[in-house]
Design an enzyme around this catalytic site. Structure first.
Site, PDB file in Angstrom:
ATOM      1  N   HIS A   1      34.671  41.542  54.378  1.00  0.00           N
ATOM      2  CA  HIS A   1      33.561  42.363  53.892  1.00  0.00           C
ATOM      3  C   HIS A   1      32.229  41.624  53.795  1.00  0.00           C
ATOM      4  O   HIS A   1      31.690  41.436  52.712  1.00  0.00           O
ATOM      5  CB  HIS A   1      33.891  42.957  52.525  1.00  0.00           C
ATOM      6  CG  HIS A   1      35.060  43.895  52.528  1.00  0.00           C
ATOM      7  ND1 HIS A   1      35.365  44.697  53.601  1.00  0.00           N
ATOM      8  CD2 HIS A   1      35.982  44.166  51.581  1.00  0.00           C
ATOM      9  CE1 HIS A   1      36.444  45.422  53.309  1.00  0.00           C
ATOM     10  NE2 HIS A   1      36.841  45.108  52.094  1.00  0.00           N
TER      11      HIS A   1
ATOM     12  N   GLN B   1      37.615  39.879  59.261  1.00  0.00           N
ATOM     13  CA  GLN B   1      36.503  40.818  59.304  1.00  0.00           C
ATOM     14  C   GLN B   1      35.151  40.143  59.522  1.00  0.00           C
ATOM     15  O   GLN B   1      34.119  40.802  59.415  1.00  0.00           O
ATOM     16  CB  GLN B   1      36.474  41.626  57.998  1.00  0.00           C
ATOM     17  CG  GLN B   1      37.710  42.479  57.805  1.00  0.00           C
ATOM     18  CD  GLN B   1      37.735  43.179  56.457  1.00  0.00           C
ATOM     19  OE1 GLN B   1      37.088  42.751  55.514  1.00  0.00           O
ATOM     20  NE2 GLN B   1      38.490  44.252  56.374  1.00  0.00           N
TER      21      GLN B   1
ATOM     22  N   TYR C   1      44.220  49.414  46.192  1.00  0.00           N
ATOM     23  CA  TYR C   1      45.201  49.506  47.279  1.00  0.00           C
ATOM     24  C   TYR C   1      46.615  49.655  46.738  1.00  0.00           C
ATOM     25  O   TYR C   1      47.481  50.226  47.392  1.00  0.00           O
ATOM     26  CB  TYR C   1      45.097  48.266  48.167  1.00  0.00           C
ATOM     27  CG  TYR C   1      43.845  48.250  49.023  1.00  0.00           C
ATOM     28  CD1 TYR C   1      43.584  49.275  49.915  1.00  0.00           C
ATOM     29  CD2 TYR C   1      42.938  47.209  48.930  1.00  0.00           C
ATOM     30  CE1 TYR C   1      42.441  49.266  50.695  1.00  0.00           C
ATOM     31  CE2 TYR C   1      41.795  47.190  49.707  1.00  0.00           C
ATOM     32  CZ  TYR C   1      41.551  48.223  50.592  1.00  0.00           C
ATOM     33  OH  TYR C   1      40.411  48.204  51.352  1.00  0.00           O
TER      34      TYR C   1
ATOM     35  N   GLU D   1      31.495  55.761  50.275  1.00  0.00           N
ATOM     36  CA  GLU D   1      30.302  56.242  49.575  1.00  0.00           C
ATOM     37  C   GLU D   1      29.081  56.295  50.482  1.00  0.00           C
ATOM     38  O   GLU D   1      28.917  55.452  51.364  1.00  0.00           O
ATOM     39  CB  GLU D   1      29.962  55.303  48.415  1.00  0.00           C
ATOM     40  CG  GLU D   1      31.011  55.205  47.335  1.00  0.00           C
ATOM     41  CD  GLU D   1      30.598  54.283  46.198  1.00  0.00           C
ATOM     42  OE1 GLU D   1      31.431  54.030  45.315  1.00  0.00           O
ATOM     43  OE2 GLU D   1      29.434  53.812  46.185  1.00  0.00           O
TER      44      GLU D   1
ATOM     45  N   TYR E   1      25.438  50.087  41.221  1.00  0.00           N
ATOM     46  CA  TYR E   1      26.269  51.148  41.792  1.00  0.00           C
ATOM     47  C   TYR E   1      27.733  51.047  41.375  1.00  0.00           C
ATOM     48  O   TYR E   1      28.547  51.843  41.820  1.00  0.00           O
ATOM     49  CB  TYR E   1      26.083  51.165  43.312  1.00  0.00           C
ATOM     50  CG  TYR E   1      24.670  51.622  43.649  1.00  0.00           C
ATOM     51  CD1 TYR E   1      24.395  52.955  43.926  1.00  0.00           C
ATOM     52  CD2 TYR E   1      23.599  50.738  43.582  1.00  0.00           C
ATOM     53  CE1 TYR E   1      23.099  53.383  44.164  1.00  0.00           C
ATOM     54  CE2 TYR E   1      22.296  51.166  43.811  1.00  0.00           C
ATOM     55  CZ  TYR E   1      22.055  52.485  44.100  1.00  0.00           C
ATOM     56  OH  TYR E   1      20.768  52.916  44.326  1.00  0.00           O
TER      57      TYR E   1
END
Length: 356
Positions: free
Chosen positions: A141, A79, A250, A229, A239
């Site tokens: 990420h 990623q 998962y 979100e 948060y």
């Protein structure tokens, strides 16, 4: 071979229509790219686009694609790679461009760099690293999205890299939204003296970041198994990730919802099943006056363009268009024209206009 044939057919068609109950859109291809990630519309016309493998390109209004020399070396795996591109607030005068990327040679840390765009030479001049995450590593990420605020400071998302726990460690860059000066140093007035670059914490994978016309900052992030979100970002707030989420692990195991631990700031909108949001703009343009005051989101897994109506402390999805491809990023120009960047191999930069 099959993908090549499909792309050739799409190029011959040139445009296609996307229907919705309220607005009909027509999409026109401008250029085709290899795994593009983000784009910026240049004030003089044309675009800068990053490709995940490490290429920065200039695309003219006519669709001519040229490589910009001087981009940083990146590590392209999973990623991570070359990510966001953003223009400085004073770009017309300075020519300054900002990029984010992951470089595996130093452990896989997220980087932020700045250089001056010279379009005559098609290169970034004096490009340099101005910020590096203080903790490296993780499987993915990176977040890596940039937004300049009304205060002219640079806001940067930094994902948790699929590790979870760093998001709650204040002095770890991962899982945070940061507020920096344009030179990459911590901005004054940030809420945590012990972590001077941090604006908010408890984030998973924030892949969208934008300011609205009133100066409020909005971010979206991918949930785990469900629970994408949309958050209204306020200084010093936590948060909750990974302690709370609207999704599940998962494995299917439960994660407590936000309402079980009200000390954490809950999202104003969430999506289960996921939309896998990527890219986001605040729209206040003239081309689609009925969309003014809305957030426009791209969807990866949902292969969609999504319009979200926002209020002072509210947000809800209003419209969704099936784009038929994963959508990686969105941008708008000074005239309110909207551009969409597809994800993946042979992905297209598209111009959206109103259909009949």
């Amino acid at each position: 071979m099959i993908k090549t044939v499909i792309s050739a057919i799409a190029a011959l068609l040139c445009t296609y229509s996307i229907a919705t109950a309220q607005t009909r859109l027509v999409s026109k291809p401008i250029a085709t790219l290899d795994r593009p990630w983000a784009m910026a519309v240049l004030p003089q016309g044309g675009f800068l686009v990053t490709e995940k493998a490490g290429r920065l390109v200039h695309i003219s209004d006519a669709g001519e694609v040229h490589t910009i020399a001087g981009a940083p070396r990146v590590t392209d795996y999973g990623q991570v790679g070359l990510h966001d591109v953003a223009l400085a607030p004073d770009f017309k005068a300075s020519g300054d461009v900002y990029l984010t990327w992951v470089d595996g040679t130093d452990g896989g840390a997220l980087h932020l760099g700045q250089g001056r765009l010279d379009l005559n030479a098609m290169q970034l001049v004096d490009f340099r690293v101005i910020w590096r995450a203080n903790s490296a590593g993780g499987r993915g990420h990176p977040g890596a999205m940039i937004a300049f605020g009304p205060d002219r400071h640079l806001y940067l998302t930094s994902g948790d890299r699929q590790l979870g726990s760093p998001a709650q460690v204040l002095d770890d860059s991962r899982g945070k939204i940061l507020r920096l000066k344009p030179d990459g140093t911590p901005a004054t007035g940030n809420p945590f003296p012990s972590a001077p670059e941090v604006w908010t914490l408890g984030h998973r994978n924030p892949y969208g970041l934008t300011f609205d016309s009133t100066g409020k900052l909005w971010s979206h992030e991918m949930g785990p198994r469900g629970g994408d979100e949309l958050n209204l970002i306020a200084a010093g707030e936590n948060y909750g990730w990974p302690l709370v989420s609207e999704g599940r692990k998962y494995s299917g195991l439960n994660i407590p919802d936000h309402d079980t631990q009200p000390q954490f700031t809950a999202p104003l909108a969430e999506w289960t099943p996921i939309i896998a949001p990527a890219g986001m703009i605040y729209y206040d343009g003239a081309a689609f006056p009925e969309w003014q005051g809305s957030l426009m989101l791209g969807g990866l897994a949902s292969e969609a363009l999504i319009r979200v109506e926002i209020g002072e402390t509210s947000a809800r999805e209003i419209e969704r268009w099936n784009m038929g491809r994963r959508i990686r990023d969105l941008a708008t120009d000074a005239q309110g024209q909207i551009y969409v960047l597809e994800d993946g191999d042979e992905a297209r930069l598209l111009h959206l206009s109103r259909g009949q």
